[in-house]
Design a protein around this motif. Structure first.
Motif, PDB file in Angstrom:
ATOM      1  N   TYR A 182    -140.954  -5.105  -7.499  1.00  0.00           N
ATOM      2  CA  TYR A 182    -140.007  -4.870  -7.013  1.00  0.00           C
ATOM      3  C   TYR A 182    -139.002  -6.230  -6.486  1.00  0.00           C
ATOM      4  O   TYR A 182    -138.976  -7.008  -6.467  1.00  0.00           O
ATOM      5  CB  TYR A 182    -140.065  -4.366  -5.937  1.00  0.00           C
ATOM      6  CG  TYR A 182    -140.997  -2.664  -6.121  1.00  0.00           C
ATOM      7  CD1 TYR A 182    -139.457  -1.778  -5.926  1.00  0.00           C
ATOM      8  CD2 TYR A 182    -141.842  -2.516  -5.991  1.00  0.00           C
ATOM      9  CE1 TYR A 182    -139.435  -1.036  -6.701  1.00  0.00           C
ATOM     10  CE2 TYR A 182    -142.520  -0.773  -5.941  1.00  0.00           C
ATOM     11  CZ  TYR A 182    -140.674  -0.293  -6.288  1.00  0.00           C
ATOM     12  OH  TYR A 182    -140.679   1.083  -6.597  1.00  0.00           O
ATOM     13  N   SER A 205    -132.031  -1.297  -1.006  1.00  0.00           N
ATOM     14  CA  SER A 205    -133.956  -0.781  -1.821  1.00  0.00           C
ATOM     15  C   SER A 205    -133.426   0.316  -0.619  1.00  0.00           C
ATOM     16  O   SER A 205    -134.368   1.199  -1.280  1.00  0.00           O
ATOM     17  CB  SER A 205    -134.907  -1.899  -0.171  1.00  0.00           C
ATOM     18  OG  SER A 205    -133.770  -1.548   1.202  1.00  0.00           O
ATOM     19  N   LEU A 219    -141.631   0.880  -2.250  1.00  0.00           N
ATOM     20  CA  LEU A 219    -139.952   0.704  -2.138  1.00  0.00           C
ATOM     21  C   LEU A 219    -138.901   1.029  -0.515  1.00  0.00           C
ATOM     22  O   LEU A 219    -138.399   0.355   0.489  1.00  0.00           O
ATOM     23  CB  LEU A 219    -139.740   1.311  -2.690  1.00  0.00           C
ATOM     24  CG  LEU A 219    -137.436   1.383  -2.954  1.00  0.00           C
ATOM     25  CD1 LEU A 219    -137.328  -0.521  -3.209  1.00  0.00           C
ATOM     26  CD2 LEU A 219    -137.063   1.661  -4.332  1.00  0.00           C
TER      27      LEU A 219
END
Length: 299
Positions: A182, A205, A219
């Motif tokens: 990520y 995001s 996330l």
């Protein structure tokens, strides 16, 4: 059933709190007076010594750093345990140490469960994921207590002694790699071909968490981090590690199992400590703080 918790930091206090909320009597010990005072506010009865506490509890939950601290606790409490006591190590101990401790405790007449514990600072309210290894009969005895501490469907007996900490070790290694994936992606969004357009990373995001294949709790936390600050100029990029990822790498090498993504994530953390890291490792440091309360460097 009375539970005693040794180590009343964020995780230990939260575990005790959940047991209290479920109606259990919980005793607690910590060397830090502030931790004891906070635990008392949560309904945990503090004690000044471990030896005076453990003789009153059928279940002893140890939540201290891995290695010698666990052995030191065991040496101190063993002479004072009540017959049939069940000891649970809920920290991040090395699985091989847990196997040896379980054998030692069995020889002394006590059950010893190794419990990989995940959930971080959110576990207090939402419950923990508990990965338990050890004697099945002992596990079944404490199952109601474990269910009270765990999130819904968040507890399982995963195998013999050592298996709980082994599963947690692999869990943490996967976590290392996921955080890096990520974080590196968002660095690319910030500094890659569209850098001049200052893409809104917080918006992206959040967008990805609505139907995208890569949506996840990590996330969600990334969105929270980036919604506060996308420049991260006042955050250090050093990312520490607890050792579980490296243990997983050692085990993989020992069995000739390739884990290049996990291996690179460990090297990245080493590199970040030596150099100060980059934008991606800043995100990782902030994510570790968000889910686990781990400290990060402020500039």
């Amino acid at each position: 059933m009375i539970m005693a918790v040794i180590g009343l930091g964020r995780m230990g206090a939260a575990i005790g709190y959940r047991a209290v909320q479920a109606g259990y009597q919980v005793l607690g010990y910590d060397m830090n007076a502030d931790a004891c005072n906070h635990a008392q506010e949560l309904g945990i009865q503090p004690y000044h010594t471990m030896s005076s506490m453990v003789g009153s509890a059928q279940v002893i939950w140890i939540m201290v750093p891995a290695g010698n601290p666990v052995d030191n606790v065991l040496q101190e409490i063993i002479p004072h345990l009540m017959p049939g006591a069940i000891v649970i190590d809920g920290g991040n101990s090395k699985f091989s140490d847990s196997i040896a401790r379980a054998k030692m405790m069995h020889n002394k007449g006590f059950a010893y469960l190794d419990c990989g514990t995940s959930g971080g600072v959110y576990g207090k309210e939402k419950g923990f994921c508990l990965m338990v290894g050890g004697d099945l009969r002992a596990y079944q005895t404490v199952m109601p207590l474990l269910k009270a501490i765990a999130a819904p469907d968040g507890v399982a007996h995963v195998g013999p002694s050592g298996a709980g900490h082994y599963v947690k070790m692999v869990h943490n290694a996967i976590e290392y790699a996921m955080l890096d994936a990520y974080a590196q992606g968002f660095q690319l969004l910030k500094e890659g071909s569209f850098a001049q357009y200052n893409l809104d990373l917080a918006r992206i995001s959040d967008l990805w968490n609505h139907g995208a294949v890569i949506r996840s709790w990590i996330l969600e936390l990334t969105h929270t981090v980036l919604a506060r600050d996308q420049k991260l100029e006042h955050v250090g990029g050093q990312v520490e590690q607890t050792g579980t990822g490296r243990w997983a790498l050692e085990d993989a090498h020992g069995h000739n199992i390739p884990v290049p993504i996990i291996e690179q994530s460990i090297k990245t953390r080493d590199w970040s400590m030596a150099t100060g890291g980059n934008y991606a490792t800043k995100i990782v440091a902030l994510l570790r703080n968000a889910f686990g309360g781990h400290t990060f460097i402020k500039k």
